[in-house]
Design an enzyme around this catalytic site. Structure first.
Site, PDB file in Angstrom:
ATOM      1  N   ASP A  44       0.969  -1.215  -0.026  1.00  0.00           N
ATOM      2  CA  ASP A  44       0.044  -0.098   0.023  1.00  0.00           C
ATOM      3  C   ASP A  44       0.830   1.104   0.002  1.00  0.00           C
ATOM      4  O   ASP A  44       1.616   1.578   1.052  1.00  0.00           O
ATOM      5  CB  ASP A  44      -0.974  -0.005   1.485  1.00  0.00           C
ATOM      6  CG  ASP A  44      -1.879   1.041   1.245  1.00  0.00           C
ATOM      7  OD1 ASP A  44      -2.988   1.152   0.740  1.00  0.00           O
ATOM      8  OD2 ASP A  44      -1.342   2.209   1.707  1.00  0.00           O
ATOM      9  N   TYR A  49       2.958   9.882  -0.707  1.00  0.00           N
ATOM     10  CA  TYR A  49       3.945   9.411   0.122  1.00  0.00           C
ATOM     11  C   TYR A  49       5.164   9.794  -0.608  1.00  0.00           C
ATOM     12  O   TYR A  49       6.375   9.500   0.157  1.00  0.00           O
ATOM     13  CB  TYR A  49       4.037   7.983   0.314  1.00  0.00           C
ATOM     14  CG  TYR A  49       2.572   7.448   1.200  1.00  0.00           C
ATOM     15  CD1 TYR A  49       1.703   8.386   1.655  1.00  0.00           C
ATOM     16  CD2 TYR A  49       2.221   6.056   1.208  1.00  0.00           C
ATOM     17  CE1 TYR A  49       0.646   8.156   2.256  1.00  0.00           C
ATOM     18  CE2 TYR A  49       1.062   5.761   1.806  1.00  0.00           C
ATOM     19  CZ  TYR A  49       0.162   6.748   2.361  1.00  0.00           C
ATOM     20  OH  TYR A  49      -0.944   6.509   2.996  1.00  0.00           O
ATOM     21  N   LYS A  74      -2.979   5.694  -4.337  1.00  0.00           N
ATOM     22  CA  LYS A  74      -3.699   6.556  -4.010  1.00  0.00           C
ATOM     23  C   LYS A  74      -3.730   8.062  -4.871  1.00  0.00           C
ATOM     24  O   LYS A  74      -2.689   8.391  -4.828  1.00  0.00           O
ATOM     25  CB  LYS A  74      -4.015   6.852  -2.603  1.00  0.00           C
ATOM     26  CG  LYS A  74      -3.980   5.533  -1.772  1.00  0.00           C
ATOM     27  CD  LYS A  74      -4.207   5.672  -0.106  1.00  0.00           C
ATOM     28  CE  LYS A  74      -3.774   4.752   0.590  1.00  0.00           C
ATOM     29  NZ  LYS A  74      -2.275   4.576   0.925  1.00  0.00           N
ATOM     30  N   HIS A 107      -7.757   9.336  -2.334  1.00  0.00           N
ATOM     31  CA  HIS A 107      -7.132   9.393  -0.946  1.00  0.00           C
ATOM     32  C   HIS A 107      -8.017  10.134   0.102  1.00  0.00           C
ATOM     33  O   HIS A 107      -7.949   9.507   1.507  1.00  0.00           O
ATOM     34  CB  HIS A 107      -5.601   9.999  -0.824  1.00  0.00           C
ATOM     35  CG  HIS A 107      -4.681   9.476   0.146  1.00  0.00           C
ATOM     36  ND1 HIS A 107      -3.265   9.595  -0.044  1.00  0.00           N
ATOM     37  CD2 HIS A 107      -4.960   9.172   1.275  1.00  0.00           C
ATOM     38  CE1 HIS A 107      -2.725   8.983   0.759  1.00  0.00           C
ATOM     39  NE2 HIS A 107      -3.694   8.967   1.835  1.00  0.00           N
TER      40      HIS A 107
HETATM   41  P1  NAP Z   1       0.935   2.032  12.023  1.00  0.00           P
HETATM   42  O1  NAP Z   1       1.205   0.780  10.828  1.00  0.00           O
HETATM   43  O2  NAP Z   1      -0.135   1.802  12.743  1.00  0.00           O
HETATM   44  O3  NAP Z   1       2.193   2.000  13.063  1.00  0.00           O
HETATM   45  C1  NAP Z   1       3.613   2.002  12.651  1.00  0.00           C
HETATM   46  C2  NAP Z   1       4.524   2.093  13.707  1.00  0.00           C
HETATM   47  O4  NAP Z   1       4.529   1.062  14.444  1.00  0.00           O
HETATM   48  C3  NAP Z   1       5.849   2.627  13.338  1.00  0.00           C
HETATM   49  O5  NAP Z   1       6.318   3.553  14.232  1.00  0.00           O
HETATM   50  C4  NAP Z   1       6.657   1.194  13.328  1.00  0.00           C
HETATM   51  O6  NAP Z   1       8.014   1.579  13.760  1.00  0.00           O
HETATM   52  C5  NAP Z   1       5.738   0.623  14.634  1.00  0.00           C
HETATM   53  N1  NAP Z   1       5.752  -0.927  14.609  1.00  0.00           N
HETATM   54  C6  NAP Z   1       5.527  -1.485  13.537  1.00  0.00           C
HETATM   55  N2  NAP Z   1       5.366  -2.671  13.728  1.00  0.00           N
HETATM   56  C7  NAP Z   1       5.589  -2.782  15.183  1.00  0.00           C
HETATM   57  C8  NAP Z   1       6.053  -3.952  15.920  1.00  0.00           C
HETATM   58  N3  NAP Z   1       5.919  -5.340  15.574  1.00  0.00           N
HETATM   59  N4  NAP Z   1       6.348  -3.898  17.379  1.00  0.00           N
HETATM   60  C9  NAP Z   1       6.445  -2.273  17.714  1.00  0.00           C
HETATM   61  N5  NAP Z   1       6.441  -1.248  16.834  1.00  0.00           N
HETATM   62  C10 NAP Z   1       6.083  -1.682  15.424  1.00  0.00           C
HETATM   63  O7  NAP Z   1       0.946   3.486  11.049  1.00  0.00           O
HETATM   64  P2  NAP Z   1       0.854   3.617   9.545  1.00  0.00           P
HETATM   65  O8  NAP Z   1       2.036   3.555   8.693  1.00  0.00           O
HETATM   66  O9  NAP Z   1       0.349   5.130   9.780  1.00  0.00           O
HETATM   67  O10 NAP Z   1      -0.464   2.631   8.861  1.00  0.00           O
HETATM   68  C11 NAP Z   1      -0.263   1.745   7.985  1.00  0.00           C
HETATM   69  C12 NAP Z   1      -0.210   2.145   6.794  1.00  0.00           C
HETATM   70  O11 NAP Z   1      -1.722   2.520   6.408  1.00  0.00           O
HETATM   71  C13 NAP Z   1       0.554   3.218   6.383  1.00  0.00           C
HETATM   72  O12 NAP Z   1       1.938   2.696   6.136  1.00  0.00           O
HETATM   73  C14 NAP Z   1      -0.033   3.540   4.767  1.00  0.00           C
HETATM   74  O13 NAP Z   1       0.235   2.570   4.111  1.00  0.00           O
HETATM   75  C15 NAP Z   1      -1.532   3.501   5.395  1.00  0.00           C
HETATM   76  N6  NAP Z   1      -1.995   4.832   5.939  1.00  0.00           N
HETATM   77  C16 NAP Z   1      -2.965   5.201   5.091  1.00  0.00           C
HETATM   78  C17 NAP Z   1      -3.842   6.508   5.484  1.00  0.00           C
HETATM   79  C18 NAP Z   1      -4.587   7.003   4.661  1.00  0.00           C
HETATM   80  O14 NAP Z   1      -5.088   8.218   4.773  1.00  0.00           O
HETATM   81  N7  NAP Z   1      -5.293   6.521   3.756  1.00  0.00           N
HETATM   82  C19 NAP Z   1      -3.189   7.344   6.605  1.00  0.00           C
HETATM   83  C20 NAP Z   1      -2.195   6.588   7.312  1.00  0.00           C
HETATM   84  C21 NAP Z   1      -1.684   5.472   6.894  1.00  0.00           C
HETATM   85  P3  NAP Z   1       9.041   0.992  12.872  1.00  0.00           P
HETATM   86  O15 NAP Z   1       8.882   1.431  11.354  1.00  0.00           O
HETATM   87  O16 NAP Z   1      10.464   2.058  13.375  1.00  0.00           O
HETATM   88  O17 NAP Z   1       9.221  -0.556  12.989  1.00  0.00           O
END
Ligand code: NAP
Length: 283
Positions: A44, A49, A74, A107
């Site tokens: 994704d 990004y 997106k 998005h």
């Molecule tokens: P998330 O996946 O909820 O959290 C990522 C955080 O968690 C990072 O700081 C990561 O650190 C940490 N982490 C990951 N695995 C871990 C584990 N096993 N143990 C401890 N810490 C861990 O946040 P997100 O990246 O915002 O959301 C996921 C995806 O959703 C995004 O990458 C994106 O593709 C999508 N997204 C979409 C929107 C939208 O508006 N459509 C908005 C936000 C996100 P490290 O990387 O340092 O390991």
């Protein structure tokens, strides 16, 4: 890989890999390669990004057959509208070095989303996208799109995690054949999620980590999850959630963590609409 079937019959993996805030190109490429090597088959990304090129290089480099990978990107607000959306789609496809996309999402529900959707419907009919959908759409915006167009969005990607559970919205989407997909499955680390006592005690019982419980809880609800990590050991950990099951009692304990509000992004706040609409990315 367990999958969900979208309203047009396309199969989408229930677990994938997100690349938001992986700004360094080399880190992004390496992380996506690690994810593909581990077995992830859904990636994704998003135009905003600014890492579609790195994702494209990782896909090529991985050697995994194209048809095995489900790629989402997106359309950002600055490209909303019929003509701009068609152009932005081609730009994203080129950056990704692909000749078709699996899922293209609007998005944010701002700007000329109806023009965008018409362009996306055309691209879908032309065979350039296997499924089209939206992100961050509240139920009224979703209904607006449904009643004014031919194609019902296949997916709505919304903030969903243990503190923002989206129970009623998920039911609304289900009733209208829209697949819910979680962004921020770990609440982006907010609320001290990885130290949460309820999650930690459930994790201990299953000999799993808090992260694995948070993801397992989503997929047991039939919600697609796309966790992000730049650490190989966490990428592996986050994928290892298909060999245990949360009990009904576990699920009920987690249900009590719901704040019923967005923790990361309120879509009702006009300041957010203004801030996001002013956010631009450059090629
Ligand atoms: P998330 O996946 O909820 O959290 C990522 C955080 O968690 C990072 O700081 C990561 O650190 C940490 N982490 C990951 N695995 C871990 C584990 N096993 N143990 C401890 N810490 C861990 O946040 P997100 O990246 O915002 O959301 C996921 C995806 O959703 C995004 O990458 C994106 O593709 C999508 N997204 C979409 C929107 C939208 O508006 N459509 C908005 C936000 C996100 P490290 O990387 O340092 O390991």
């Amino acid at each position: 890989m367990q999958s969900v079937t979208l309203n047009n019959g396309v199969e989408m993996p229930i677990l994938g890999f997100g690349v938001y805030q992986i700004d360094d190109e080399n880190v992004c490429e390496e992380s996506v390669c690690n994810a593909l090597m581990e077995g992830y088959r859904l990636i994704d990304t998003a135009a905003v990004y600014s890492n579609e090129k790195a994702v494209g290089r990782a896909i090529k480099q991985s050697g995994v057959p194209r048809e095995e990978i489900f790629v989402t990107t997106k359309l950002w607000i600055q490209d909303a509208g019929y003509k701009s959306a068609r152009k932005a789609f081609e730009t994203s496809l080129n950056k990704l070095q692909l000749d078709y996309l699996d899922l293209y999402l609007i998005h944010m529900p701002f700007g000329d989303i109806h023009g965008s959707w018409r362009a996306m419907e055309e691209l879908y009919h032309e065979g350039k996208i296997r499924a089209i959908g939206v992100s961050n759409f509240l139920n009224d915006r979703l209904m607006d799109l449904i009643v004014h167009h031919e194609i019902v969005p296949t997916v709505n990607q919304v903030e969903t995690h243990v503190f923002t559970q989206q129970v009623e919205n998920a039911q609304f989407m289900k009733d209208h054949h829209v697949q819910i997909e979680s962004w921020g499955p770990f609440a982006e680390g907010k609320n001290n999620i990885f130290k949460n006592e309820v999650l930690a005690s459930i994790a201990e019982k299953h000999h799993k980590s808090v992260a694995q419980v948070a993801l397992r809880w989503l997929i047991q609800r039939g919600i697609v999850a796309i966790p992000k990590s730049v650490h190989k050991e966490r990428i592996i950990e986050n994928f290892n959630i298909f060999n245990f099951e949360l009990s009904r009692a576990d699920m009920e304990r987690i249900a009590k963590l719901d704040s019923k509000e967005n923790l990361i992004l309120s879509l009702h706040d006009p300041e957010n609409v203004e801030r996001l609409s002013n956010m631009k990315f450059h090629d």
